[in-house]
Write an enzyme that holds these catalytic residues in place. Structure first.
Site, PDB file in Angstrom:
ATOM      1  CG  ASN A 209      -0.064  -0.015   2.485  1.00 15.77           C
ATOM      2  OD1 ASN A 209       0.780   0.678   2.853  1.00 15.77           O
ATOM      3  ND2 ASN A 209      -0.526  -1.142   3.225  1.00 15.77           N
ATOM      4  CG  ASP A 278      -7.113  -5.552   5.386  1.00 17.01           C
ATOM      5  OD1 ASP A 278      -6.578  -5.387   6.598  1.00 17.01           O
ATOM      6  OD2 ASP A 278      -7.416  -4.593   4.760  1.00 17.01           O
ATOM      7  CE  LYS A 288       9.460 -10.908 -14.415  1.00 15.12           C
ATOM      8  NZ  LYS A 288      10.350 -10.071 -15.184  1.00 15.12           N
ATOM      9  CG  PHE A 322      -3.184   4.913  13.642  1.00 15.65           C
ATOM     10  CD1 PHE A 322      -3.065   6.255  12.852  1.00 15.65           C
ATOM     11  CD2 PHE A 322      -2.595   4.880  14.864  1.00 15.65           C
ATOM     12  CE1 PHE A 322      -2.237   6.982  13.442  1.00 15.65           C
ATOM     13  CE2 PHE A 322      -1.944   5.683  15.178  1.00 15.65           C
ATOM     14  CZ  PHE A 322      -1.730   7.010  14.828  1.00 15.65           C
ATOM     15  CE  LYS A 336      -8.451  -0.852  12.711  1.00 13.33           C
ATOM     16  NZ  LYS A 336      -7.665  -0.068  11.718  1.00 13.33           N
TER      17      LYS A 336
END
Length: 403
Positions: A209, A278, A288, A322, A336
């Site tokens: 991310n 996640d 590869k 967070f 949360k």
């Protein structure tokens, strides 16, 4: 003690202003980052260039002179100060502080500040003994403002009595003492996670991310400055690593899980600022993957929720999570917090300019089990981190029940 500490030095108009130059020099030589604000009358006694040369930073005089358009100067200076020292402090500035007036750069900055304040008066003996001045100082002491009493001796006005500015060495010692006391996390062990994780697809590709690690690093540094023993577990980042911490690098979510759970029993505060993936691929190709098909399908499996596991296994730890959201910020953040048994949740809306991944600033809202605790305006991540750590320090100093 002073290395890397940010000290805001306010210089008011008076002949004793020359002693402030000596103090500025001592602080800078000790490794402090000194920012000087002078009043309009102070520059009649000593030139701003003197303090600029000694401190290595531009001197602020006019509230409306904004050298950096990306910040509001008086707020920026107030947010970043570990300690504010007013030396010399005139009767006029003491009165402004007591009454909450803000009509110049120094008084405006003081009104926006949350750092400890040390006032070092210098004035005529009769002025210092005037009931109005005494009352203003009493008001400020009740607000926890610190003072160094003037010395007795020959004054510039010709009188002999109490009114001479304390010597720079005396002020320097008081600054060292105040900064040593301003460590609300002293003796606490804080674990911070930061950055993103990498979930390997093959030897050259991975899922990740946009996390830069900047917020987590800022939190780790702020915790260290407040006296904590800090462990920083970090994944992929674009920020420079902080110094003086226990650093544990990781790659994947599993690596972070293992590192966190190993450390958890000995930790007092966990601040999980990392952006952990996640999901991960069920299978990692040893070679590869060649570009042979127009469509490549990946099968993913959910990673262990580290924050949820910490909440389940915590004993004495204070847990801060967070929540980076794009919609229904408060609803999602509160859900949360409850679901993962956090003590605080720090939420930000990634759709807002200046918030979230990769930026030097953030816009955060802090929640506890009762709802919103504090909503911070846009500020750089180091300032936001200091405010968050201050809230944490206040809460862990009070006995609590996890029931």
């Amino acid at each position: 003690m002073l290395q890397g500490r940010s000290i805001l030095l306010g210089v008011c108009g008076g002949i004793a202003a020359y002693k402030a130059a000596s103090l500025c020099s001592k602080l800078a030589q000790a490794g402090a980052e000194v920012h000087v604000i002078m009043t309009a009358s102070a520059i009649k006694f000593i030139a701003p260039l003197t303090f600029q040369t000694l401190s290595g930073h531009a001197v602020s005089v006019d509230t409306f002179t904004e050298e950096d358009p990306s910040v509001v100067s008086h707020i920026h200076l107030a947010d970043h100060a570990d300690l504010i020292v007013i030396a010399p402090a005139t009767a006029n500035m003491i009165a402004k502080m007591a009454q909450g007036l803000a009509d110049d750069m120094l008084s405006t900055t003081l009104l926006a500040a949350t750092a400890p304040v040390l006032v070092v008066p210098a004035m005529n003996v009769h002025m210092f003994a005037h009931p109005a001045v005494e009352n203003n100082m009493r008001i400020l002491r009740e607000r926890k403002v610190h003072f160094i009493e003037p010395n007795e001796g020959q004054l510039a006005c010709g009188y002999v009595g109490k009114g001479r500015l304390a010597e720079p060495e005396e002020i320097y010692s008081a600054i060292e003492k105040l900064l040593s006391l301003n460590k609300p996390l002293l003796g606490k062990r804080v674990l911070v996670t930061a950055g993103g994780t990498k979930e390997r697809i093959d030897p050259v590709r991975f899922l990740s991310n946009d996390s830069s690690g900047k917020m987590g690093f800022a939190i780790a540094e702020a915790a260290k400055e407040m006296g904590a023993e800090v462990t920083l577990i970090y994944g992929s980042t674009t920020a420079a690593l902080p110094a003086g911490l226990e650093l544990i690098p990781i790659d994947s979510a599993q690596d972070m899980l293992d590192a966190v759970m190993t450390k958890l029993p000995e930790i007092d505060v966990v601040i999980k600022a990392a952006a952990v993936a996640d999901y991960r691929p069920i299978e990692i190709s040893k070679q590869k993957i060649k570009k042979t098909e127009d469509i490549l399908s990946l099968s993913l499996v959910k990673n262990t929720d580290i924050l949820h596991l910490i909440g389940e296994r915590k004993t004495h730890q204070f847990i801060v999570g967070f929540a980076a959201e794009t919609e229904e910020l408060e609803v999602n953040a509160m859900a949360k917090l409850q679901r993962k048994k956090c003590d605080l949740i720090v939420a930000n809306d990634l759709t807002r300019d200046g918030a979230g991944f990769g930026t030097d600033t953030n816009i955060i809202q802090i929640y506890d089990r009762n709802g919103l605790v504090e909503a911070l305006p846009i500020m750089d991540k180091s300032a936001a981190a200091k405010r968050l750590l201050t809230l944490i320090a206040e809460r862990i100093s009070i006995p609590r029940s996890d029931g």
